[in-house]
Enzyme design. Structure first.
Site, PDB file in Angstrom:
ATOM      1  N   HIS A 172       0.724  -1.173   0.063  1.00 38.48           N
ATOM      2  CA  HIS A 172      -0.029  -0.101  -0.181  1.00 38.48           C
ATOM      3  C   HIS A 172       0.719   1.216   0.147  1.00 38.48           C
ATOM      4  CE1 HIS A 172      -3.692  -2.426   1.756  1.00 38.48           C
ATOM      5  NE2 HIS A 172      -3.254  -2.758   0.674  1.00 38.48           N
TER       6      HIS A 172
ATOM      7  N   GLU B 132       0.696   3.773   1.682  1.00 40.81           N
ATOM      8  CA  GLU B 132       0.969   4.529   3.058  1.00 40.81           C
ATOM      9  C   GLU B 132       2.180   3.474   3.927  1.00 40.81           C
ATOM     10  OE1 GLU B 132      -3.430   4.446   2.761  1.00 40.81           O
ATOM     11  OE2 GLU B 132      -2.061   3.192   2.189  1.00 40.81           O
TER      12      GLU B 132
END
Length: 141
Positions: free
Chosen positions: A75, A77
């Site tokens: 991801h 993040e």
């Protein structure tokens, strides 16, 4: 000639613009997600996007089945937080609401404010995690 006031975009708008720009680097045909981190002085300390680990090459057929490829995706993040030190990020801008796993990583990094553009319909536990850890969050246009 009339003087027009210089209207700057907010730091949140700036960070979201950079997160959006980062998202276009994603090779994921289903969700192109970007993230941007600002420090306490509003300096950009990183941008990232979702995708496979750097250097990983896969056959085109890998991308056709969204559910089969999902566990292998890193991801935006997580990619971003791997670049910055704990306590350095004041604001995290994401084009998509972080999933629950990324929300706990955000809490572990001591980030106190998250803005996001879209709600991730498959996992909305981030709302509860952010409340639990007193992380401010806001959907951003």
């Amino acid at each position: 000639m009339e003087h027009l006031p210089n209207k700057r975009v907010s730091w949140e708008e700036y960070a979201m613009g950079l997160a959006t720009a980062a998202s276009v680097r994603s090779e994921d045909p289903f969700y192109k997600v970007g993230a941007c981190a600002l420090n306490k002085k509003n300096k950009v300390i990183g941008t990232a996007y979702n995708g496979l680990a750097s250097g990983k090459v896969v056959d085109e057929s890998f991308w056709t089945d969204r559910d089969k490829r999902r566990p292998y995706m890193i991801h935006a993040e997580a990619n971003l937080l791997s670049l910055i030190k704990r306590g350095k990020c004041r604001l995290l801008a994401c084009t998509l609401l972080p999933c629950s796993a990324c929300a706990t990583l955000i809490a572990a990094h001591g980030i106190k404010k998250v803005i996001y553009k879209e709600v991730y319909k498959r996992d909305q536990q981030a709302f509860d995690i952010f409340k639990f850890y007193d992380i401010k969050y806001e959907q951003f246009p």
